[in-house]
Design a protein around this motif. Structure first.
Motif, PDB file in Angstrom:
ATOM      1  N   LEU A  97       0.822  -1.208   0.000  1.00  0.00           N
ATOM      2  CA  LEU A  97       0.000   0.000   0.000  1.00  0.00           C
ATOM      3  C   LEU A  97       0.857   1.259   0.000  1.00  0.00           C
ATOM      4  O   LEU A  97       1.883   1.335   0.667  1.00  0.00           O
ATOM      5  N   ASN A  98       0.428   2.226  -0.760  1.00  0.00           N
ATOM      6  CA  ASN A  98       1.071   3.535  -0.843  1.00  0.00           C
ATOM      7  C   ASN A  98      -0.005   4.582  -0.572  1.00  0.00           C
ATOM      8  O   ASN A  98      -1.200   4.261  -0.523  1.00  0.00           O
ATOM      9  N   GLN A 251      15.083  13.630 -14.216  1.00  0.00           N
ATOM     10  CA  GLN A 251      15.083  14.470 -13.028  1.00  0.00           C
ATOM     11  C   GLN A 251      13.807  15.310 -12.907  1.00  0.00           C
ATOM     12  O   GLN A 251      13.406  15.681 -11.799  1.00  0.00           O
ATOM     13  N   TYR A 258       9.356  12.598  -5.986  1.00  0.00           N
ATOM     14  CA  TYR A 258       8.698  11.946  -4.854  1.00  0.00           C
ATOM     15  C   TYR A 258       9.649  10.986  -4.147  1.00  0.00           C
ATOM     16  O   TYR A 258       9.636  10.880  -2.913  1.00  0.00           O
ATOM     17  N   ASN A 259      10.448  10.290  -4.908  1.00  0.00           N
ATOM     18  CA  ASN A 259      11.372   9.314  -4.336  1.00  0.00           C
ATOM     19  C   ASN A 259      12.715   9.914  -3.954  1.00  0.00           C
ATOM     20  O   ASN A 259      13.688   9.189  -3.731  1.00  0.00           O
ATOM     21  N   LYS A 260      12.763  11.239  -3.877  1.00  0.00           N
ATOM     22  CA  LYS A 260      13.940  11.973  -3.408  1.00  0.00           C
ATOM     23  C   LYS A 260      15.157  11.703  -4.290  1.00  0.00           C
ATOM     24  O   LYS A 260      16.292  11.718  -3.826  1.00  0.00           O
ATOM     25  N   MET A 261      14.908  11.470  -5.554  1.00  0.00           N
ATOM     26  CA  MET A 261      16.022  11.224  -6.471  1.00  0.00           C
ATOM     27  C   MET A 261      16.248  12.405  -7.407  1.00  0.00           C
ATOM     28  O   MET A 261      17.145  12.364  -8.240  1.00  0.00           O
ATOM     29  N   SER A 262      15.427  13.430  -7.299  1.00  0.00           N
ATOM     30  CA  SER A 262      15.623  14.611  -8.133  1.00  0.00           C
ATOM     31  C   SER A 262      16.261  15.711  -7.302  1.00  0.00           C
ATOM     32  O   SER A 262      15.877  15.935  -6.145  1.00  0.00           O
ATOM     33  N   VAL A 263      17.232  16.382  -7.892  1.00  0.00           N
ATOM     34  CA  VAL A 263      17.910  17.471  -7.167  1.00  0.00           C
ATOM     35  C   VAL A 263      17.357  18.832  -7.586  1.00  0.00           C
ATOM     36  O   VAL A 263      17.899  19.859  -7.209  1.00  0.00           O
ATOM     37  N   LYS A 322      -0.710   9.743 -10.319  1.00  0.00           N
ATOM     38  CA  LYS A 322      -0.244   9.232  -9.018  1.00  0.00           C
ATOM     39  C   LYS A 322       0.656  10.271  -8.343  1.00  0.00           C
ATOM     40  O   LYS A 322       0.408  10.676  -7.201  1.00  0.00           O
ATOM     41  N   TYR A 323       1.674  10.697  -9.050  1.00  0.00           N
ATOM     42  CA  TYR A 323       2.655  11.579  -8.408  1.00  0.00           C
ATOM     43  C   TYR A 323       2.169  13.019  -8.312  1.00  0.00           C
ATOM     44  O   TYR A 323       2.594  13.776  -7.442  1.00  0.00           O
ATOM     45  N   LEU A 369      20.732  10.091 -12.694  1.00  0.00           N
ATOM     46  CA  LEU A 369      20.790  10.601 -11.321  1.00  0.00           C
ATOM     47  C   LEU A 369      21.913  11.610 -11.106  1.00  0.00           C
ATOM     48  O   LEU A 369      21.773  12.525 -10.313  1.00  0.00           O
ATOM     49  N   THR A 370      23.015  11.440 -11.819  1.00  0.00           N
ATOM     50  CA  THR A 370      24.166  12.317 -11.563  1.00  0.00           C
ATOM     51  C   THR A 370      24.392  13.318 -12.689  1.00  0.00           C
ATOM     52  O   THR A 370      25.074  14.318 -12.489  1.00  0.00           O
TER      53      THR A 370
ATOM     54  N   TYR B  41       9.867   5.196   0.074  1.00  0.00           N
ATOM     55  CA  TYR B  41       8.668   6.008  -0.145  1.00  0.00           C
ATOM     56  C   TYR B  41       7.528   5.259  -0.807  1.00  0.00           C
ATOM     57  O   TYR B  41       6.390   5.710  -0.751  1.00  0.00           O
ATOM     58  N   GLN B  43       6.139   1.149  -2.547  1.00  0.00           N
ATOM     59  CA  GLN B  43       6.378  -0.282  -2.717  1.00  0.00           C
ATOM     60  C   GLN B  43       5.431  -0.822  -3.772  1.00  0.00           C
ATOM     61  O   GLN B  43       4.399  -0.219  -4.071  1.00  0.00           O
ATOM     62  N   VAL B 146      18.973   8.445   1.131  1.00  0.00           N
ATOM     63  CA  VAL B 146      17.657   9.096   1.137  1.00  0.00           C
ATOM     64  C   VAL B 146      16.560   8.151   0.650  1.00  0.00           C
ATOM     65  O   VAL B 146      15.384   8.373   0.876  1.00  0.00           O
ATOM     66  N   ASN B 147      16.964   7.111  -0.068  1.00  0.00           N
ATOM     67  CA  ASN B 147      15.981   6.136  -0.534  1.00  0.00           C
ATOM     68  C   ASN B 147      16.669   4.792  -0.620  1.00  0.00           C
ATOM     69  O   ASN B 147      17.737   4.668  -1.218  1.00  0.00           O
ATOM     70  N   ILE B 182      20.052   5.343  -2.885  1.00  0.00           N
ATOM     71  CA  ILE B 182      20.388   6.666  -3.403  1.00  0.00           C
ATOM     72  C   ILE B 182      21.010   7.452  -2.265  1.00  0.00           C
ATOM     73  O   ILE B 182      20.358   7.693  -1.232  1.00  0.00           O
ATOM     74  N   GLN B 184      22.633  11.008  -1.037  1.00  0.00           N
ATOM     75  CA  GLN B 184      22.478  12.410  -1.451  1.00  0.00           C
ATOM     76  C   GLN B 184      23.191  13.306  -0.448  1.00  0.00           C
ATOM     77  O   GLN B 184      23.120  13.097   0.771  1.00  0.00           O
ATOM     78  N   ASN B 189      23.608  13.527  -6.168  1.00  0.00           N
ATOM     79  CA  ASN B 189      23.139  12.148  -6.027  1.00  0.00           C
ATOM     80  C   ASN B 189      24.263  11.173  -6.292  1.00  0.00           C
ATOM     81  O   ASN B 189      25.118  11.422  -7.150  1.00  0.00           O
TER      82      ASN B 189
END
Lengths: 435, 463
Positions: A97-98, A251, A258-263, A322-323, A369-370, B41, B43, B146-147, B182, B184, B189
């Motif tokens: 569940l989310n 990004q 949402y998943n904290k992967m964007s800077v 969703k996001y 990501l980088t 965050y 699943q 962070v994730n 990840i 950060q 990243n």
């Protein structure tokens, strides 16, 4: 079978929402080694993709949650087998569940994405023969180059979409894939160039132009040398364009945020300073023949063009339902094709003395990501004393953030696969490793 | 209809086809599996796309024709066979053309891969809960994570191959665990991951926690690491990078469908020296337990080990049925399809350099200035030009015989393959094979492979 699936989904008490996509695919493939047929193939496939959403309310927390799960059903599956699959999907969704989200209510599309080549739809055999004959004609006109192998795949997919919010949509899409390998030279000094193009329309491959280009690349490789090591101005073109903006595409997707992967955040600049053009980048799902053109995204949301970077400043994110719900931002639907604003300088203006023009790499995929990019050079040239001197081997490396601070976009525009934008992108002061 | 249940029908169809064509065969495949992904965050539990269908193959005397369908009823498969035969007739069937695919020695057998604990026998909620706890415990290892995503994937593939001599069935179970974090810090990243994929079931679920710890420490060093100064250096390739090197440099270059297309320089170097004398390289789909292994390839050739390089000499290619026939080469078990609906090409399986006798310490101690290069991320082949591109997460500087804490990221290795191979001076004493990789033919036709090697000491251009 689709009626049976819908009926089972609608009857299931635990399913909050559902999404059904039926793909009927027909594909013809031709494999040639030199001018001889190696193999011919025909594939017919029907697949049912189902996604279900289960909504739960946790009384203790006073919050609502949503679990999702997707699976595929095959033609001819029995009702009991389908029921089992649905039950398994509901169980799976209930375990993962989310936070709550749901699909959008159906909105009829005013525009329809043009993504099906009429000849691929109506007569693939003829389309295949015409392509083959054209390829052979072009090769006849270039007797110093041999066509070592070629593969032509022509696919037509009829897609039907349905969901619990009233979506009912049918579209046809086509895929034309050409892979061709050109050889030139003698014995151990023989060299090759490899062409791979995949488009919705055969005409977008532009067979004559692209084959002449890659025949030219093969000839260049006969005399190409390692580039010199150092920092140089580099023009990226051709294959480098296919993935050049992958870092920003990733990004600026809300799922990454949402998943904290964007800077990135709205209002921020994409580079610390700018000494060239400033990037303006949009996602456009309505480009005719664009590989990512679509009327509705995977959740059934009506798609629209979204500008995410304007003059080097982040404007927003592409966000599916969703996001968009999770981040409380406007829902844009899934990103479509990448559209980049052209610049004011022509290729002639950009192609200055000492500049490297690089067309082909082993791979060129900036890290999502980088932002780091690198690629072994397979084809390119350097402008030396006004002449184009072929180069091959060695590598180019850099970081997208730095690249965007000193970049110039050509005025010439190109559409290739899911990219529409400057045909030439010049970045100053790029590291090249070679001699 | 289950894949295994198609034996009699497909045997009959092959017999019918061979009344007119010189050779026919049938391949049927399916995949059943689940994926569990638990992150900080969100699943998700997903079901593997079944990729279930049948491909019928006919050889006209000149070339192969195939027809595929995923409608697995007798009526539909026979219709597919009838259409295939019609196409053959239109193209022209010539049994006197002189080319004959080798049907192989008679064999009828069912094979089952290793499986101690069937994941389908476990409660899904227990697997999800286990992934959740693992995600939480790994995230707690460092505040810069962070994730933290834990991925479990399990599947079984059923494959059936039938020709006039053979009826072969295999079920291969695979378990994959990936820990993906990840990191950060100050707007930067750094992704790090560890894990493995092997033949088997739930008994393989726990990936080595020390390996993740090492990967995490590397990632922390890399967060603010810079780019290396391009140049040619004394290098030590980790076993994982050595494996990718084996795969890209000489794996692809020995796939003999490339010989037919005159796209492989290796064709001119069979039985010639291509590497230092100590170098031995293999492709081995019979290697027990690793995820590129199987009992027979998709053209019915039973698994066996193929030595590609022996004492530095290129001794063998990797064949599919078509190239073996046309080149009159010994068949090897390398004819593989991405799925039933894709063509079979000559493909690698588990490709590796054999271990030697040197320790890592011995390799490092006499390097004045060089780099240990580790954590491969991507590679690309160039069988015609013998160029190489390997991408790795980092290079760690070696100075005066010692590893330093200076890291550089990311790294791209380029060069001319024979130069790299001939510059190998030391070969580590332990073989390690990595299971997470996939391999494409160019940019399509993805098959499961592994690659591996020992530590290798050599000279390479880094950037």
């Amino acid at each position: 079978m689709k009626k049976m699936i819908i009926s089972l989904l609608e009857a299931h008490k635990e399913i909050g929402s559902w999404n059904l996509t039926v793909n009927r695919e027909e594909r013809d493939e031709l494999y040639l080694i030199f001018d001889t047929v190696e193999q011919k193939r025909r594939i017919e496939e029907v697949l049912y993709h189902i996604e279900i959403l289960v909504h739960k309310e946790k009384e203790k927390e006073g919050k609502r949650f949503t679990g999702s799960s997707s699976f595929q059903a095959l033609p001819g599956e029995s009702e009991s087998a389908l029921q089992r699959k649905i039950d398994d999907a509901v169980t799976a969704a209930s375990l993962a569940l989310n936070p709550f989200y749901d699909y959008d209510e159906f909105v009829p599309a005013k525009e329809k994405a043009e993504i099906c080549d009429p000849l691929i739809r109506s007569d693939r055999a003829r389309a295949m023969d015409e392509m083959k004959e054209k390829i052979f004609d072009i090769m006849k006109a270039n007797p110093d180059v041999r066509l070592a192998s070629s593969e032509i795949f022509l696919t037509c997919i009829r897609q039907e979409r349905f969901n619990s919010k009233g979506l009912s949509h049918t579209s046809d899409k086509s895929e034309a894939l050409l892979e061709a390998v050109f050889l030139t030279g003698e014995g151990e000094d023989e060299v090759e160039s490899v062409l791979t193009r995949e488009e919705r329309f055969i005409k977008n491959i532009d067979l004559e132009k692209v084959m002449q280009k890659y025949i030219g690349f093969a000839r260049d490789n006969l005399t190409a040398k390692l580039p010199k090591t150092g920092k140089y101005d580099v023009i990226f073109t051709e294959e480098a364009l296919d993935n050049f903006f992958d870092f920003y595409i990733s990004q600026l997707n809300a799922s990454m945020k949402y998943n904290k992967m964007s800077v990135f955040s709205p209002g921020e600049t994409i580079a610390d300073e700018f000494s060239g053009d400033r990037l303006t980048l949009s996602f456009n799902p309505h480009i005719p023949g664009g590989y990512r053109s679509m009327d509705y995204d995977h959740y059934g949301t009506l798609t629209r063009k979204t500008e995410v970077i304007e003059n080097g400043i982040v404007k927003g994110f592409s966000a599916d339902r969703k996001y968009a719900t999770y981040l409380n931002m406007p829902c844009t639907g899934s990103p479509g094709n990448t559209e980049v604003k052209t610049g004011s300088r022509s290729f002639k203006d950009l192609e200055t003395e000492g500049t490297y023009v690089l067309s082909r790499f082993s791979t060129f995929t900036p890290n999502a990501l980088t932002g780091a990019f690198s690629g072994e050079i397979r084809n390119g040239y350097v402008v030396k004393n006004g002449k184009r001197v072929p180069v091959k081997g060695g590598s180019v490396t850099g970081m997208m953030k730095e690249a965007m601070s000193r970049v110039f976009f050509s005025s010439e525009e190109v559409l290739r696969r899911s990219y529409k934008g400057p045909e030439y992108i010049k970045v100053l002061n790029v590291d090249i490793a070679g001699e | 209809m289950e894949i295994k249940d198609l034996k009699i029908l497909l045997k009959d169809i092959v017999r019918e086809l061979e009344k007119e064509v010189p050779y026919a065969s049938a391949f049927a495949g399916s995949v059943t599996g689940r994926g569990i992904r638990v992150g900080t965050y969100e699943q998700n539990v997903s079901f593997q796309s079944p990729a279930k269908g049948v491909t019928l193959t006919a050889f006209t005397g000149s070339f192969f024709i195939e027809q595929s369908t995923n409608i697995l009823t007798e009526e539909s498969i026979r219709k597919c066979a009838a259409e295939l035969l019609n196409t053959c007739r239109k193209e022209g069937i010539d049994k006197s053309a002189g080319l004959t695919p080798d049907p192989g020695e008679p064999c009828e057998k069912d094979f089952y891969g290793p499986l101690e604990i069937d994941p389908f026998s476990l409660k899904l909620e227990d697997l999800v809960e286990e992934a959740r706890k693992k995600s939480e415990s790994l995230k707690a290892m460092n505040e810069k994570i962070v994730n933290m995503m834990v991925n479990y994937r399990h599947e079984y593939r059923d494959e059936l191959f039938v020709n006039r001599n053979k009826t072969l069935f295999q079920r291969l179970n695979t378990w994959t665990t990936v820990y993906y974090a990840i990191l950060q810090d100050k707007g930067k990243n750094m992704p790090v991951y560890s894990g493995d994929s092997r033949l088997g079931g739930y008994e393989l679920a726990d990936s080595d926690p020390e390996e993740f710890q090492r990967t995490l420490q590397d990632g922390l060093h890399l967060l603010h690491a810079g780019r290396i100064t391009p140049g040619t250096y004394d290098c030590i390739f980790s076993p994982e990078l050595s494996g990718m090197f084996a795969h890209e440099a000489f794996g692809h270059g020995t796939e003999t469908d490339m010989f037919l297309k005159e796209r492989a320089k290796g064709a001119h170097y069979l039985n010639k020296k291509v590497a230092a004398t100590a170098v031995q390289m293999f492709d081995n789909p019979s290697y027990e337990g690793i995820s590129g292994s199987f009992f027979f390839d998709h053209e019915g050739k039973l698994s066996e080990n193929t030595q590609i390089i022996k004492d530095g000499i290129l001794v063998s290619g990797l064949t599919d049925l078509n190239s073996a026939m046309r080149l009159k080469m010994k068949r090897t078990p390398n004819g593989r399809r991405e799925s039933y609906s894709h063509k079979a090409y000559a493909r690698m399986t588990n490709t590796y350099f054999q271990a030697g006798h040197d320790t890592l310490e011995e390799m490092i101690k006499d390097i004045k200035h060089g780099f240990l290069v580790d954590h491969p991320t991507n590679g690309m082949e160039d069988p015609k030009g013998w160029g190489i591109q390997l991408e790795a997460m980092y290079a760690r500087e070696i100075k005066d015989g010692k590893l330093t804490d200076n890291y550089f990221t990311p790294i791209i290795v380029t060069g001319y393959v024979p130069d790299l191979l001939n510059s190998i001076t030391m070969i580590g004493d332990t073989l390690k094979i990595s299971g997470l990789g996939m391999c494409g033919k160019g940019w399509k036709e993805w098959v499961k492979v592994t690659d591996g090697g020992p530590y290798l000491r050599l000279k390479a251009r880094l950037a």
